[in-house]
Design a protein around this motif. Structure first.
Motif, PDB file in Angstrom:
ATOM      1  N   THR A   2       0.837  -1.191   0.000  1.00  0.00           N
ATOM      2  CA  THR A   2       0.000   0.000   0.000  1.00  0.00           C
ATOM      3  C   THR A   2       0.876   1.247   0.000  1.00  0.00           C
ATOM      4  OG1 THR A   2      -1.686  -1.180   1.263  1.00  0.00           O
ATOM      5  CG2 THR A   2      -1.810   1.215   1.260  1.00  0.00           C
ATOM      6  N   ARG A   3       0.614   2.149  -0.946  1.00  0.00           N
ATOM      7  CA  ARG A   3       1.373   3.400  -1.044  1.00  0.00           C
ATOM      8  C   ARG A   3       0.528   4.551  -0.504  1.00  0.00           C
ATOM      9  NH1 ARG A   3       2.229   2.736  -7.229  1.00  0.00           N
ATOM     10  NH2 ARG A   3       0.044   2.536  -6.783  1.00  0.00           N
ATOM     11  N   ALA A  33       2.834   0.112   5.175  1.00  0.00           N
ATOM     12  CA  ALA A  33       2.698   1.044   4.054  1.00  0.00           C
ATOM     13  C   ALA A  33       4.051   1.497   3.521  1.00  0.00           C
ATOM     14  CB  ALA A  33       1.897   2.280   4.475  1.00  0.00           C
ATOM     15  N   ASP A  69      -2.253   4.997  -3.021  1.00  0.00           N
ATOM     16  CA  ASP A  69      -3.505   4.324  -2.667  1.00  0.00           C
ATOM     17  C   ASP A  69      -4.310   5.169  -1.686  1.00  0.00           C
ATOM     18  OD1 ASP A  69      -2.986   1.850  -4.126  1.00  0.00           O
ATOM     19  OD2 ASP A  69      -1.427   1.499  -2.625  1.00  0.00           O
ATOM     20  N   LYS A 101      -9.330   7.372  -3.536  1.00  0.00           N
ATOM     21  CA  LYS A 101      -8.289   7.311  -2.498  1.00  0.00           C
ATOM     22  C   LYS A 101      -8.884   7.732  -1.151  1.00  0.00           C
ATOM     23  CE  LYS A 101      -4.802   9.051  -5.746  1.00  0.00           C
ATOM     24  NZ  LYS A 101      -4.920   7.904  -6.572  1.00  0.00           N
ATOM     25  N   LYS A 171      -6.452   2.996   8.033  1.00  0.00           N
ATOM     26  CA  LYS A 171      -5.788   1.796   7.520  1.00  0.00           C
ATOM     27  C   LYS A 171      -6.807   0.778   7.025  1.00  0.00           C
ATOM     28  CE  LYS A 171      -1.950   2.211  10.733  1.00  0.00           C
ATOM     29  NZ  LYS A 171      -1.276   1.574  11.872  1.00  0.00           N
ATOM     30  N   LEU A 174      -8.061   1.358   3.548  1.00  0.00           N
ATOM     31  CA  LEU A 174      -7.122   1.122   2.454  1.00  0.00           C
ATOM     32  C   LEU A 174      -7.265  -0.303   1.916  1.00  0.00           C
ATOM     33  CD1 LEU A 174      -4.060   2.983   3.951  1.00  0.00           C
ATOM     34  CD2 LEU A 174      -5.237   3.597   1.830  1.00  0.00           C
ATOM     35  N   LYS A 177      -5.335  -3.857   3.440  1.00  0.00           N
ATOM     36  CA  LYS A 177      -3.988  -4.213   3.024  1.00  0.00           C
ATOM     37  C   LYS A 177      -2.955  -3.935   4.121  1.00  0.00           C
ATOM     38  CE  LYS A 177      -5.145  -2.522  -1.569  1.00  0.00           C
ATOM     39  NZ  LYS A 177      -4.832  -1.522  -2.565  1.00  0.00           N
TER      40      LYS A 177
END
Length: 186
Positions: A2-3, A33, A69, A101, A171, A174, A177
């Motif tokens: 995850t970015r 991340a 992300d 996002k 988190k 997201l 992930k």
């Protein structure tokens, strides 16, 4: 992996906002991340002020946001709003660059009287950039962040609790992930 891109709209890396940023970084990194941090004040000022979309550094910063992300925006309060330098950067983002996002806004201010900066100043701009998953955000008081020595900060337990709760929800948004991790103190 995850970015997540953290966009800090302060005017220094040696401020209480950095204490909040560091807490967020530790929590997201512990959750797995891959982080990109953009300190807006370190971008070329002329490119920011003239909206120079051809500037290499500006292009790279915008691409990092678009490739993420999720995005976290951090800003101190100035004149009852988020910082002008953050606004300048937000103005350079393409219209729908935050679509899909999750976004977490974080504000640092001197008094609870500025609490509504989140809802009435920053969130409308974030929504305008296409974000549909904008989290409640956290308002941290200046006095809740103590500078120990250069670039080392500690947050009081109440601020840590609110940040950790917001980060756990963030988190989970997201896409599951990331591991949920609670940092005890910054």
């Amino acid at each position: 992996m995850t970015r997540v891109t953290l966009v800090a709209g302060g005017n220094s890396v040696h401020s209480r906002l950095t204490g909040v940023l560091q807490h967020v970084q530790r929590s997201l990194e512990a959750g797995g991340a891959e982080l990109n941090v953009i300190q807006v004040h370190q971008l070329p000022s002329k490119a920011l002020l003239t909206a120079d979309f051809s500037n290499k550094n500006m292009k790279e910063a915008i691409e990092r946001v678009e490739a993420s992300d999720g995005v976290v925006f951090l800003s101190p309060v100035y004149k009852a709003a988020y910082s002008g330098i953050l606004k300048t950067f937000l103005d350079m983002l393409p219209q729908k660059s935050l679509t899909g996002k999750p976004v977490l806004p974080l504000i640092l201010g001197g008094t609870n009287a500025h609490l509504l900066v989140l809802d009435y100043a920053l969130k409308p701009v974030i929504h305008n950039l296409g974000a549909t998953a904008v989290h409640t955000g956290v308002f941290v008081l200046d006095k809740q962040v103590t500078k120990l020595e250069e670039n080392q900060y500690v947050l009081d337990s109440e601020a840590v609790t609110r940040l950790n709760n917001a980060l756990a929800l963030y988190k989970s948004s997201l896409g599951g992930k990331m591991d949920v991790y609670h940092t005890q103190y910054s």
